[in-house]
Design an enzyme around this catalytic site. Sequence first.
Site, PDB file in Angstrom:
ATOM      1  N   ASP A 154       0.839  -1.119  -0.190  1.00  0.00           N
ATOM      2  CA  ASP A 154       0.017  -0.017  -0.041  1.00  0.00           C
ATOM      3  C   ASP A 154       0.766   1.127  -0.064  1.00  0.00           C
ATOM      4  OD1 ASP A 154      -2.303   1.516   0.104  1.00  0.00           O
ATOM      5  OD2 ASP A 154      -2.492   1.376   2.268  1.00  0.00           O
ATOM      6  N   ASP A 164      -3.931  -1.784   5.273  1.00  0.00           N
ATOM      7  CA  ASP A 164      -4.313  -1.158   6.817  1.00  0.00           C
ATOM      8  C   ASP A 164      -5.922  -1.144   6.746  1.00  0.00           C
ATOM      9  OD1 ASP A 164      -4.675   0.804   5.189  1.00  0.00           O
ATOM     10  OD2 ASP A 164      -3.426   2.394   6.202  1.00  0.00           O
ATOM     11  N   ASP A 168      -8.672  -3.707   2.580  1.00  0.00           N
ATOM     12  CA  ASP A 168      -7.337  -4.825   2.279  1.00  0.00           C
ATOM     13  C   ASP A 168      -7.641  -6.262   2.824  1.00  0.00           C
ATOM     14  OD1 ASP A 168      -5.841  -2.665   1.153  1.00  0.00           O
ATOM     15  OD2 ASP A 168      -5.618  -1.805   3.131  1.00  0.00           O
TER      16      ASP A 168
END
Length: 836
Positions: A335, A578, A582
């Site tokens: 990410d 996070d 996800d």
Amino acid sequence: MPLTTADREAVAHHGLPVHEVVLLAETDADTGLSTAVWKQRLAGLGPNELPPRRGPNWVVRLLGQLHHPLIYVLLAAATVTAALGEVVDASVVFGVVVVNAIIGFLQEVRAESALDALVAMVRTEVTVVRDGAAVRVSSSDLVPGDVVVLDAGDQVGADVRLVSTRDLRIDESALTGESVPVVKDSLVLPSDTALADRVNMAYSGTLVTAGGGRGVVVATGADTEIGRVHRLVGATKSVETPLTRKLAHFSKVLTVVILGLAVFSVVVGLLRGEPLAEMVTAAVALAVGAIPEGLPAAVTVTLAIGVARMARRNAIIRRLPAVETLGSTTVICTDKTGTLTANAMTVRAVVVGGQRFDVTGIGYSPDGHVDAAARECLLAGLACSDARILEDDGRWLPVGDPTEAAVVVAARKAGLDQGDVPQRVDVLPFSSERRFMATKHADGSVYVKGAVERVLGFAGLPHSAEAESLGREGLRVLAIGRARGVELSEEGLRGHVELLGLVAMRDPSRPEAIEAVRACQDAGIEVKMITGDHPATAGSIASEFDISDVHARVSPEEKLRLVQEIQARGEVVAMTGDGVNDAPALRRADIGVAMGRGGTEVAKQAADMVLTDDNFASIRAAVEEGRAVFDNLRKFIIWTLPTNMAEGLVILAAIVLGAALPILPVQILWINMTTAVALGLTLAFEPREPDVMRRPPLPPSLPLLTRSLVGRIGFVSAILLACSFGAFRWQLSAGASLEVARTVAVNVFVGAQIAYLMNCRSLERVWPRNGPNRWLVVGVALTAGLQLLLTYTPFMNTLFHTAPMPWHTWWPVVVLSAVTYVLVELDKWRQRVQRR
């Protein structure tokens, strides 16, 4: 009755005008539902909750942990050992099986708790309009058609189509990955608008950071976007780790080899006219010798040591095999926000009078510096901001809009605080239509902060080359101006604003993360960026990291699909994340990595590893430790297998030659029990080798034992067989008793194991360069002491059928051990020469 579940999923509410949404929901935007209609819908549709998990009961799941080839081998070892009358040894092996089953069961429970975290996340209190009155109710009581009121600080309780907004901003980062709060309004959007761009929707589980609004509930429970993620998590299977797959294959091969040797020994013995009972006993002894009973314990201990080492480097492991998986990782899907960047909007530059002044420091800490020439511009920005920063346990946190907080921090770096700001007497708040904010103060000053084109328009300036240049750098640019003695309105400001400067900001890259990404790339690991953020922002950050593969504006399904596609190519994938969005990909990845500080509980529960500092540099450290763990596991396996094979071959050779057994079954058990713990486990403490991050990852398809290592095992097995069998025959020819000859053979065998242990400190280097291992010294000393007890203690002589050795018979033990070490080092040198 409003739309059915299937109908609601087919309708793009963001693409409908407000009056059509109200009509479809059979509600009233002003008075909401009546209590009677609400009760009817609640009874028909059920509460606004995610569905409970269903699965096999705990007994079935616990027994399922025994369904593994290695467990079958262990159970066979325990059964055989018990058949030989060694109850204590059998109990130890059975204990290993039970412990492994419990650990696996707890890991499975942990993985499924991600769903429970999702359920907990959507439980909150909300304000709903019923019978024309606003009341606070549990979010579980919401039904489609309810009219909800949103205010700053509220958590959205269901998916809502907004009908009116008042400077409404919502933090959707947990669901979409958007790094800043989204400005909302009620305008109609195209039906194919991506989730992250649906500004007229408020989604369950997101947080209102500013302003307010009103909307109609269009989806509850499993029909919400977070419910869709819930279904994805529930349907996503965790994949086996590379170690699990390789051990499973290895166990199958080992089982076939052991059974084949056992049957062969029985057949050979019968052909030689030996009694069947004796041949079965010999075959059992062969099987006991060939089974590596210490392997599961060694795997667990080695992984546990890796867990401890990683914890010291800010990586908390939630599942033991994940330690090794990191070492096998070939692709990292990372990410952007909070992992590669600081997840803190930071002013990087201030432009005043055409001159650029860089601002030092990262994040919301006021530590940093900016030139005094920027002071007037930043004072205006501070005056025209509602945000503030607070220190909490050594960390500086923003209160309010992150963009405004960045301006406040920059002002603090210039030595300014709220005490320097004239008293505010009026405000023109920011809105998506206005795109600027203005404040009026007691000294007559009016400060303006907002979009560059808006403030330039008030100042009568056509455009700003500096703003365009900053924008090309991926910076978000605000213009700041000042007026005096004017009316606080757009008309009053037009033509009377003096441009004080430009403030450029962004969520900055972590310097240590840049180095860590480069180290991973140098180690042969491909790094991809997968983010829900805007493509321009993602591309700008990716360029700083030399990441060429960027996927932006990615939905949860797309993240999951990307991970699956990469895995289908045979890659071992680590996925960082996070947010709620996800979770499915984190669970599907070979190793899911969640953020400990800024990550949602859902992501942490779905992940295998949690970073306590939310930093990509910690992933690099964890990969380094993971490779060291994998190296140490291979070292143990390469060390223990020749021992087990040689023990089996000693029995087989005696049967084929029709000779007495050089080593008895009970003595084989002694060797296996003592050396596996005292010697083998010391390899788990081996320091990592210096080139661990300068070599490419091992191909996922590469077996646990390569051809060269299988050759090494066969070579060392032959050495151990020749040394022990030769010493045994030599002692008998010298007139020693059978017990003394066997005792010499056992000590030669253990001495050669000690020598080979030194060889295994590095599987390829002729001389290890990975530093001292004090536990190895302790293990060797302990083993030597145990062998002396076995040889010279009457009780041990009786129990293990040994006899005291004359002191002069120790020299073959030392010499043959040294020969073993030299031969293996020469073989390593030969293989290195061949590879050049």
